[in-house]
Structures are given as C-alpha cells and as structure tokens.
Design a protein around this motif. Structure first.
Motif, PDB file in Angstrom:
ATOM      1  N   MET A 179      25.204   8.511   8.406  1.00  0.00           N
ATOM      2  CA  MET A 179      24.878   7.151   7.956  1.00  0.00           C
ATOM      3  C   MET A 179      25.017   7.063   6.446  1.00  0.00           C
ATOM      4  O   MET A 179      24.496   7.914   5.739  1.00  0.00           O
ATOM      5  N   GLU A 180      25.744   6.059   5.989  1.00  0.00           N
ATOM      6  CA  GLU A 180      26.157   6.050   4.581  1.00  0.00           C
ATOM      7  C   GLU A 180      25.016   5.795   3.601  1.00  0.00           C
ATOM      8  O   GLU A 180      25.174   6.051   2.410  1.00  0.00           O
ATOM      9  N   PHE A 181      23.871   5.320   4.091  1.00  0.00           N
ATOM     10  CA  PHE A 181      22.779   5.022   3.169  1.00  0.00           C
ATOM     11  C   PHE A 181      21.701   6.114   3.137  1.00  0.00           C
ATOM     12  O   PHE A 181      20.639   5.929   2.547  1.00  0.00           O
ATOM     13  N   VAL A 182      22.017   7.256   3.714  1.00  0.00           N
ATOM     14  CA  VAL A 182      21.132   8.423   3.619  1.00  0.00           C
ATOM     15  C   VAL A 182      20.982   8.796   2.144  1.00  0.00           C
ATOM     16  O   VAL A 182      21.960   8.834   1.398  1.00  0.00           O
ATOM     17  N   VAL A 213      11.026   3.427   0.709  1.00  0.00           N
ATOM     18  CA  VAL A 213      11.575   3.954   1.971  1.00  0.00           C
ATOM     19  C   VAL A 213      12.863   4.714   1.674  1.00  0.00           C
ATOM     20  O   VAL A 213      13.711   4.241   0.923  1.00  0.00           O
ATOM     21  N   GLU A 214      12.967   5.898   2.260  1.00  0.00           N
ATOM     22  CA  GLU A 214      14.196   6.687   2.123  1.00  0.00           C
ATOM     23  C   GLU A 214      14.522   7.327   3.459  1.00  0.00           C
ATOM     24  O   GLU A 214      13.647   7.924   4.097  1.00  0.00           O
ATOM     25  N   LEU A 215      15.772   7.215   3.868  1.00  0.00           N
ATOM     26  CA  LEU A 215      16.251   7.903   5.070  1.00  0.00           C
ATOM     27  C   LEU A 215      16.909   9.205   4.624  1.00  0.00           C
ATOM     28  O   LEU A 215      17.812   9.182   3.782  1.00  0.00           O
ATOM     29  N   ARG A 216      16.418  10.308   5.174  1.00  0.00           N
ATOM     30  CA  ARG A 216      16.986  11.621   4.825  1.00  0.00           C
ATOM     31  C   ARG A 216      17.606  12.241   6.056  1.00  0.00           C
ATOM     32  O   ARG A 216      17.273  11.878   7.185  1.00  0.00           O
ATOM     33  N   PHE A 237      20.126  -1.236   6.667  1.00  0.00           N
ATOM     34  CA  PHE A 237      20.374  -0.638   5.349  1.00  0.00           C
ATOM     35  C   PHE A 237      21.653  -1.218   4.759  1.00  0.00           C
ATOM     36  O   PHE A 237      22.681  -1.296   5.435  1.00  0.00           O
ATOM     37  N   GLY A 238      21.575  -1.615   3.490  1.00  0.00           N
ATOM     38  CA  GLY A 238      22.752  -2.126   2.805  1.00  0.00           C
ATOM     39  C   GLY A 238      22.835  -1.527   1.415  1.00  0.00           C
ATOM     40  O   GLY A 238      21.927  -0.817   0.977  1.00  0.00           O
ATOM     41  N   PRO A 239      23.930  -1.818   0.685  1.00  0.00           N
ATOM     42  CA  PRO A 239      24.100  -1.224  -0.640  1.00  0.00           C
ATOM     43  C   PRO A 239      23.068  -1.716  -1.650  1.00  0.00           C
ATOM     44  O   PRO A 239      22.752  -1.013  -2.611  1.00  0.00           O
ATOM     45  N   GLU A 240      22.533  -2.936  -1.459  1.00  0.00           N
ATOM     46  CA  GLU A 240      21.577  -3.502  -2.417  1.00  0.00           C
ATOM     47  C   GLU A 240      20.150  -3.508  -1.890  1.00  0.00           C
ATOM     48  O   GLU A 240      19.206  -3.422  -2.659  1.00  0.00           O
TER      49      GLU A 240
END
Ligand code: DKA
Length: 132
Positions: A1-4, A40-43, A109-112
C-alpha cells in the motif's frame, strides 16, 4: 500500500461523541478521547500491517493480516474481534464486540489526507487527518 509510513494528524471530527456513546463508552473516557487530536500511521511488519493511532489519551497498535480475523483491544479497553481488508487505498474494518455490536471503519488514505468514516447502528462519525 503506497501510503505505508505516512503520518496523518487529525484536523476535523464530526459526531465522535455520539459514536462513542453508541459503543457504550462512559463519560470520563469520552471526555478524554474528545480532547485529543490523534496521529495515525499505517506500518508494514513482515506479512502484517500495523495501524498505529497515537495520542496523549491512548496509543493503540492494531496488527493484522488482510482478510484474517484478529483479537483487538479497542481504545476504550473493549476486547473485540476485527477483520481488515484493503480496497485500493481504502482500509475497511469490521469490528465485532462481545455484545454483538458491529462497528465498521473505512480509512481512505491519500497523498494529502486520510478520511475515516466509522459507523455503529445508525450513527456515523467522520474524522479527517492531514499528512504531517
Ligand atoms: C481514531 O482513529 C478514533 C478511533 C476510534 C476508536 C473507537 C472508540 C474509542 C473510544 C475511546 O481517531
């Protein structure tokens, strides 16, 4: 997932108190949870994902493999069972409490920003988190 690995901090919240009431969260815990703006952070950890939600009220780490049910301790201390799946950049979670209450969460999840929508019974809460 690109927003990890991206960190998002909450900037807006709608209906969170009503949502927590529907979950059966008591007044003192609701006051504490309402007062904070979590990050919040996705790892990624091997085959697992970990959703880390941090604030001075509580930090929770929800570790899961997509599609597999796992035991979770919710931020209010409730022991629940959840299943998480990805649909593109959206993380979907279905959470079941021991009393049968089902809660759904979508976190897009998005870039901003990351937008979370949480629903229990007929109550929906929306929270927006901006990338840090
Ligand atoms: C968030 O990610 C809130 C997550 C909601 C957790 C369930 C309710 C906990 C009540 C203390 O910003």
């Amino acid at each position: 997932m690109e927003f990890v690995g991206k960190k998002y901090k909450m900037t807006a919240s709608e209906n969170f108190d009503e949502f927590m009431k529907t979950l059966g969260v008591g007044l003192i815990t609701r006051k504490a949870a309402n007062a904070v703006t979590p990050t919040v952070e996705l790892r990624k950890d091997g085959d697992n994902y970990v959703l880390v939600t941090s604030s001075t009220f509580k930090t929770t780490e929800m570790k899961f493999k997509p599609g597999e049910e796992f035991d979770e301790e919710r931020a209010d201390g409730a022991k629940v069972k959840s299943v998480c799946t990805f649909e593109g950049n959206t993380l979907k979670q279905v959470q079941k409490a021991t009393d049968g209450l089902e809660v759904t969460y979508t976190r897009e999840f998005g870039p901003e920003e990351m937008k979370a929508v949480m629903t229990a019974k007929d109550v929906t809460c929306t929270r927006v988190y901006k990338v840090q």
